[in-house]
Design a protein around this motif. Structure first.
Motif, PDB file in Angstrom:
ATOM      1  N   ASN A 298     -10.773  15.560  10.282  1.00 38.84           N
ATOM      2  CA  ASN A 298     -11.899  14.627  10.291  1.00 38.84           C
ATOM      3  C   ASN A 298     -11.710  13.483  11.279  1.00 38.84           C
ATOM      4  O   ASN A 298     -12.663  13.039  11.921  1.00 38.84           O
ATOM      5  CB  ASN A 298     -12.098  14.021   8.896  1.00 38.84           C
ATOM      6  CG  ASN A 298     -12.212  15.053   7.811  1.00 38.84           C
ATOM      7  OD1 ASN A 298     -11.259  15.251   7.070  1.00 38.84           O
ATOM      8  ND2 ASN A 298     -13.345  15.733   7.724  1.00 38.84           N
ATOM      9  N   PHE A 299     -10.475  12.992  11.349  1.00 39.96           N
ATOM     10  CA  PHE A 299     -10.189  11.796  12.131  1.00 39.96           C
ATOM     11  C   PHE A 299      -9.061  12.063  13.122  1.00 39.96           C
ATOM     12  O   PHE A 299      -8.206  12.919  12.896  1.00 39.96           O
ATOM     13  CB  PHE A 299      -9.743  10.637  11.233  1.00 39.96           C
ATOM     14  CG  PHE A 299     -10.750  10.193  10.208  1.00 39.96           C
ATOM     15  CD1 PHE A 299     -12.021   9.815  10.582  1.00 39.96           C
ATOM     16  CD2 PHE A 299     -10.409  10.145   8.868  1.00 39.96           C
ATOM     17  CE1 PHE A 299     -12.945   9.392   9.634  1.00 39.96           C
ATOM     18  CE2 PHE A 299     -11.323   9.728   7.921  1.00 39.96           C
ATOM     19  CZ  PHE A 299     -12.594   9.346   8.297  1.00 39.96           C
ATOM     20  N   SER A 300      -9.074  11.281  14.192  1.00 42.14           N
ATOM     21  CA  SER A 300      -7.931  11.222  15.089  1.00 42.14           C
ATOM     22  C   SER A 300      -7.216   9.894  14.866  1.00 42.14           C
ATOM     23  O   SER A 300      -6.092   9.859  14.395  1.00 42.14           O
ATOM     24  CB  SER A 300      -8.376  11.343  16.554  1.00 42.14           C
ATOM     25  OG  SER A 300      -7.308  11.069  17.428  1.00 42.14           O
ATOM     26  N   THR A 301      -7.897   8.792  15.160  1.00 40.68           N
ATOM     27  CA  THR A 301      -7.344   7.453  14.953  1.00 40.68           C
ATOM     28  C   THR A 301      -8.426   6.568  14.355  1.00 40.68           C
ATOM     29  O   THR A 301      -9.204   5.939  15.086  1.00 40.68           O
ATOM     30  CB  THR A 301      -6.858   6.844  16.282  1.00 40.68           C
ATOM     31  OG1 THR A 301      -5.991   7.768  16.939  1.00 40.68           O
ATOM     32  CG2 THR A 301      -6.118   5.537  16.040  1.00 40.68           C
ATOM     33  N   PRO A 302      -8.527   6.517  13.015  1.00 39.76           N
ATOM     34  CA  PRO A 302      -9.563   5.690  12.387  1.00 39.76           C
ATOM     35  C   PRO A 302      -9.217   4.209  12.488  1.00 39.76           C
ATOM     36  O   PRO A 302      -8.673   3.609  11.570  1.00 39.76           O
ATOM     37  CB  PRO A 302      -9.563   6.176  10.936  1.00 39.76           C
ATOM     38  CG  PRO A 302      -8.177   6.687  10.713  1.00 39.76           C
ATOM     39  CD  PRO A 302      -7.714   7.242  12.026  1.00 39.76           C
ATOM     40  N   ALA A 303      -9.563   3.611  13.633  1.00 41.13           N
ATOM     41  CA  ALA A 303      -9.080   2.275  13.967  1.00 41.13           C
ATOM     42  C   ALA A 303      -9.867   1.146  13.323  1.00 41.13           C
ATOM     43  O   ALA A 303      -9.346   0.041  13.163  1.00 41.13           O
ATOM     44  CB  ALA A 303      -9.092   2.101  15.483  1.00 41.13           C
ATOM     45  N   GLY A 304     -11.152   1.358  12.980  1.00 41.35           N
ATOM     46  CA  GLY A 304     -11.970   0.275  12.451  1.00 41.35           C
ATOM     47  C   GLY A 304     -12.805   0.733  11.274  1.00 41.35           C
ATOM     48  O   GLY A 304     -13.167   1.911  11.171  1.00 41.35           O
TER      49      GLY A 304
ATOM     50  N   THR B  30      -7.868   1.983   6.526  1.00 40.55           N
ATOM     51  CA  THR B  30      -7.667   3.174   7.351  1.00 40.55           C
ATOM     52  C   THR B  30      -6.215   3.216   7.828  1.00 40.55           C
ATOM     53  O   THR B  30      -5.598   2.181   8.055  1.00 40.55           O
ATOM     54  CB  THR B  30      -8.590   3.177   8.582  1.00 40.55           C
ATOM     55  OG1 THR B  30      -8.337   2.020   9.377  1.00 40.55           O
ATOM     56  CG2 THR B  30     -10.048   3.195   8.157  1.00 40.55           C
ATOM     57  N   ASN B  31      -5.685   4.435   7.964  1.00 37.05           N
ATOM     58  CA  ASN B  31      -4.288   4.557   8.385  1.00 37.05           C
ATOM     59  C   ASN B  31      -4.077   5.771   9.274  1.00 37.05           C
ATOM     60  O   ASN B  31      -5.010   6.535   9.547  1.00 37.05           O
ATOM     61  CB  ASN B  31      -3.359   4.603   7.169  1.00 37.05           C
ATOM     62  CG  ASN B  31      -3.635   5.784   6.263  1.00 37.05           C
ATOM     63  OD1 ASN B  31      -3.928   6.889   6.731  1.00 37.05           O
ATOM     64  ND2 ASN B  31      -3.544   5.579   4.958  1.00 37.05           N
ATOM     65  N   SER B  32      -2.830   5.939   9.717  1.00 35.15           N
ATOM     66  CA  SER B  32      -2.506   6.984  10.690  1.00 35.15           C
ATOM     67  C   SER B  32      -2.247   8.340  10.064  1.00 35.15           C
ATOM     68  O   SER B  32      -1.873   9.277  10.767  1.00 35.15           O
ATOM     69  CB  SER B  32      -1.279   6.558  11.512  1.00 35.15           C
ATOM     70  OG  SER B  32      -0.151   6.387  10.667  1.00 35.15           O
ATOM     71  N   VAL B  33      -2.482   8.493   8.766  1.00 30.55           N
ATOM     72  CA  VAL B  33      -2.214   9.788   8.118  1.00 30.55           C
ATOM     73  C   VAL B  33      -2.968  10.966   8.742  1.00 30.55           C
ATOM     74  O   VAL B  33      -2.361  12.036   8.908  1.00 30.55           O
ATOM     75  CB  VAL B  33      -2.436   9.670   6.611  1.00 30.55           C
ATOM     76  CG1 VAL B  33      -2.382  11.028   5.924  1.00 30.55           C
ATOM     77  CG2 VAL B  33      -1.390   8.740   6.000  1.00 30.55           C
TER      78      VAL B  33
ATOM     79  N   LEU C 150       0.808  -1.218   0.000  1.00 30.13           N
ATOM     80  CA  LEU C 150       0.000   0.000   0.000  1.00 30.13           C
ATOM     81  C   LEU C 150       0.838   1.264   0.000  1.00 30.13           C
ATOM     82  O   LEU C 150       0.460   2.259  -0.606  1.00 30.13           O
ATOM     83  CB  LEU C 150      -0.930  -0.007   1.218  1.00 30.13           C
ATOM     84  CG  LEU C 150      -1.860  -1.212   1.333  1.00 30.13           C
ATOM     85  CD1 LEU C 150      -2.806  -1.030   2.504  1.00 30.13           C
ATOM     86  CD2 LEU C 150      -2.656  -1.424   0.054  1.00 30.13           C
ATOM     87  N   ASN C 151       1.977   1.255   0.661  1.00 31.78           N
ATOM     88  CA  ASN C 151       2.785   2.470   0.714  1.00 31.78           C
ATOM     89  C   ASN C 151       3.237   2.923  -0.655  1.00 31.78           C
ATOM     90  O   ASN C 151       3.193   4.095  -0.994  1.00 31.78           O
ATOM     91  CB  ASN C 151       4.018   2.252   1.597  1.00 31.78           C
ATOM     92  CG  ASN C 151       3.728   2.587   3.051  1.00 31.78           C
ATOM     93  OD1 ASN C 151       2.726   3.208   3.345  1.00 31.78           O
ATOM     94  ND2 ASN C 151       4.600   2.177   3.938  1.00 31.78           N
TER      95      ASN C 151
ATOM     96  N   PHE D 220       3.795   6.588   4.486  1.00 31.73           N
ATOM     97  CA  PHE D 220       4.607   5.795   5.400  1.00 31.73           C
ATOM     98  C   PHE D 220       4.041   5.959   6.803  1.00 31.73           C
ATOM     99  O   PHE D 220       4.520   6.723   7.612  1.00 31.73           O
ATOM    100  CB  PHE D 220       6.062   6.262   5.363  1.00 31.73           C
ATOM    101  CG  PHE D 220       7.005   5.281   5.973  1.00 31.73           C
ATOM    102  CD1 PHE D 220       7.424   4.184   5.247  1.00 31.73           C
ATOM    103  CD2 PHE D 220       7.474   5.439   7.256  1.00 31.73           C
ATOM    104  CE1 PHE D 220       8.300   3.266   5.798  1.00 31.73           C
ATOM    105  CE2 PHE D 220       8.348   4.527   7.820  1.00 31.73           C
ATOM    106  CZ  PHE D 220       8.767   3.442   7.079  1.00 31.73           C
ATOM    107  N   GLY D 221       2.980   5.267   7.098  1.00 29.38           N
ATOM    108  CA  GLY D 221       2.331   5.361   8.394  1.00 29.38           C
ATOM    109  C   GLY D 221       1.856   3.998   8.834  1.00 29.38           C
ATOM    110  O   GLY D 221       2.055   2.997   8.163  1.00 29.38           O
ATOM    111  N   SER D 222       1.200   3.969   9.980  1.00 28.63           N
ATOM    112  CA  SER D 222       0.619   2.727  10.474  1.00 28.63           C
ATOM    113  C   SER D 222      -0.744   2.518   9.846  1.00 28.63           C
ATOM    114  O   SER D 222      -1.515   3.460   9.687  1.00 28.63           O
ATOM    115  CB  SER D 222       0.480   2.789  12.000  1.00 28.63           C
ATOM    116  OG  SER D 222       1.733   2.898  12.620  1.00 28.63           O
ATOM    117  N   PHE D 223      -1.038   1.270   9.492  1.00 30.24           N
ATOM    118  CA  PHE D 223      -2.331   0.944   8.896  1.00 30.24           C
ATOM    119  C   PHE D 223      -3.160   0.192   9.930  1.00 30.24           C
ATOM    120  O   PHE D 223      -2.681  -0.732  10.578  1.00 30.24           O
ATOM    121  CB  PHE D 223      -2.134   0.125   7.618  1.00 30.24           C
ATOM    122  CG  PHE D 223      -1.668   0.959   6.468  1.00 30.24           C
ATOM    123  CD1 PHE D 223      -2.522   1.282   5.445  1.00 30.24           C
ATOM    124  CD2 PHE D 223      -0.385   1.450   6.431  1.00 30.24           C
ATOM    125  CE1 PHE D 223      -2.107   2.073   4.387  1.00 30.24           C
ATOM    126  CE2 PHE D 223       0.053   2.243   5.386  1.00 30.24           C
ATOM    127  CZ  PHE D 223      -0.813   2.556   4.356  1.00 30.24           C
TER     128      PHE D 223
END
Length: 603
Positions: free
Chosen positions: A149-155, A125-128, A101-102, A108-111
């Protein structure tokens, strides 16, 4: 013989090599040298061998402590890990394809999570932070969202009516979008008194949320049935309810019989309940370590992904509640197995030395990858043989057989012989000349001079072959990781912030930069280490683009190699360390796959 160009030389050389196979010849040596200088494609470097983790293609990397498993409408199973890759498996656990995906968007973030719609499109969703949408072949389609819009879109989940639900654990709410990313409510669809929610799923009529910090599952009408967001029921909590007590549940899914499976993370179990009443039905007969995602495929098989008690996770498959298969798992600690291998180096005999970071040791292998010996223990008192987090990044071996090992945590560089016997401390901790702070890598030139990337002090320090300090130059403001020196006295330093390679002479005079940021030919995205062959060609581990790139001595792009992560032999997930032997064979360490791979020129 008169060469008429690169192509002609290549064709004639290939024919002669075929005819002279097994026959030592100065002409053959010269022809190989000409081919090595010529531009090439990735196909001209072939995968030769690998060693380390016995099942590298199924090593799931989880730096953020979360992995996700999902299934599409066709019954394929997908695993998303922190190295920005999604791997597609059939129901037996055989790898079908890897989506990197990167590289598709240069992120370059956490997915965090993924979901599929009825057409097989994938949403991640990712940490962008944002949501990214891909087609069934992994091609990027659209993205939406930002820190506003988001802080941590975890799900994330997608229902049969085409609504996309995103759980924002940082803002403790759920938002709804259409499949193009258009918001379907002027404000968050629901907060429902959520506290750090993670997992989400739906059955077309209802939406189910793993309300992690509240230790419960929340059941709501879907957006179609209740656009304002209406809670139908909740169960779990800190006290026993309907036979269960949940503790930090992070994953939830529904099967075709409308039974619910809950990854009860803190209690290290996965349980089956009735999705109407929440009543306990059964506990899956597996052994879990922080399970955080669960899914049911079209055949009713249940897949649970957990962290395995460490950084590297695993998938377990259940049929009728019983464990039938598992893959992945933590790296080994035995001889020849590696856990987060970083720096690699070669001696004059072709033996390979690996900084086995999390095992706090150096391992030595013969040129065929067979384990020979290892040395090192975990320590924090600067004793001989002690490493804190396995030494550090880049090790080096000089022509006399001395092995130099930097240790960024203990701020020193130790010297060993090739049998692992301790010789001395080259540089201890400090800020004065000849002292180091958080050294990341070392390099040795043909005269035995040693160059240390003294990152904590923002400089390169130089020592002569007897170990005495010679000179230094500033690299303040640069993020240099792995350095190397060529036979003509040039030092190459990959710099992570600018995504270029800094080239100096060995007195520290800046010469030029090589590469630029990006994913195209000659571009780099987090270059991590560098090595030079006997012809002066430069090899760089291009970590963000999952490949090795090759440049000529003038910095001109020559080619790249390494296939997509998890695509079989030769695939690169997180290529970090690199070394080149006298035959032009390239050794690469991969910290995500926990493997060492060797590539050979395809003459």
């Amino acid at each position: 013989m008169k060469a008429t160009g690169i192509v002609a030389r290549g064709i004639v050389a290939a024919a002669l090599i075929a005819g002279l196979a097994g026959c030592p010849s100065p002409l053959l040596t010269a022809i190989k040298g000409e081919i090595a200088k010529a531009p090439f494609t990735g196909a001209k470097y072939n995968f030769l061998r690998q060693w380390g983790n016995p099942t590298p293609q199924y090593s799931f990397y989880s730096s953020s402590g979360t992995l996700q498993v999902k299934a599409d409408t066709a019954g394929y199973v997908y695993v998303l890990d922190s190295s920005a890759r999604v791997r597609k498996f059939d129901s037996s656990g055989s790898l079908i394809k890897t989506f990197n995906l990167n590289s598709s968007q240069g992120l370059f973030g956490s997915f965090y999570d993924m979901a599929f719609d009825a057409s097989g499109n994938m949403y991640v969703t990712n940490s962008v932070p944002q949501v990214q949408k891909y087609d069934v072949n992994g091609n990027f389609l659209v993205s939406w969202g930002s820190s506003t819009n988001f802080s941590t879109p975890a799900g994330i989940t997608v229902d049969s009516n085409g609504y996309v639900y995103v759980v924002d654990s940082g803002n403790n709410n759920v938002q709804v979008f259409d499949t193009s990313g258009n918001p379907q409510a002027s404000s968050p669809w629901t907060s429902a008194s959520l506290s750090y929610p993670h997992g989400i799923t739906n059955d077309g009529t209802y939406v189910y949320i793993a309300d992690t910090s509240n230790n419960r599952i929340v059941k709501m009408w879907s957006y179609t049935n209740a656009p304002s967001g209406t809670v139908v029921a909740s169960w779990g909590g800190a006290t026993t309810f309907n036979g269960i007590t949940l503790s930090g549940p992070m994953g939830v899914t529904i099967d075709s019989s409308l039974n619910m499976y809950i990854a009860d993370t803190t209690r290290n179990r996965t349980i089956e309940t009735n999705n109407t009443t929440g009543a306990y039905i059964a506990t899956l007969t597996g052994t879990f370590a922080s399970p955080n995602s669960v899914v049911v495929d079209t055949a009713g098989s249940v897949y649970v992904v957990d962290n395995g008690g460490a950084t590297f996770g695993r998938v377990q498959k259940f049929v009728s509640g019983s464990l039938v298969a598992a893959w992945g798992g933590t790296p080994g600690t035995g001889n020849g197995l590696v856990d987060f291998p970083e720096g690699v180096a070669l001696d004059s005999s072709g033996n390979v030395y690996v900084a086995d970071i999390k095992n706090n040791r150096i391992q030595k292998f013969d040129p065929s990858g067979n384990f020979l010996l290892q040395w090192g223990i975990f320590g924090s008192a600067n004793g001989q043989f002690e490493f804190s987090n396995g030494g550090s990044f880049g090790i080096a071996v000089d022509s006399s057989g001395k092995v130099y090992v930097p240790d960024s945590a203990l701020s020193r560089v130790q010297v060993f012989d090739t049998s692992g016997n301790w010789i001395k401390i080259l540089a201890g901790s400090g800020t004065g000349t000849g002292l180091v702070s958080s050294p990341e890598s070392v390099a040795v030139d043909s005269s035995g001079n040693v160059y240390v990337d003294d990152s904590g002090n923002g400089r390169i320090e130089v020592f002569n072959s007897s170990g005495y300090y010679v000179t230094q130059w500033s690299t303040s403001g640069l993020f240099i990781v792995g350095i190397c020196v060529d036979s003509t006295g040039h030092l190459y330093a990959p710099e992570l912030l600018s995504n270029t390679i800094y080239k100096y002479d060995t007195r520290g005079n800046f010469i030029t930069k090589i590469g630029s940021v990006g994913s195209g030919n000659g571009q780099l995205f987090f270059p991590f280490d560098a090595a030079v062959d006997q012809l002066g060609n430069l090899y760089v581990t291009d970590l963000g683009n999952r490949r090795v790139e090759k440049f000529d001595p003038s910095g001109n792009y020559m080619g790249s190699f390494g296939s997509a992560p998890g695509a079989g032999n030769g695939s690169l997930a997180f290529p970090v360390g690199i070394a080149v032997n006298s035959s032009g064979q390239v050794v690469v360490s991969d910290v995500a796959g926990n493997i060492i791979q060797e590539f050979a020129p395809a003459f």
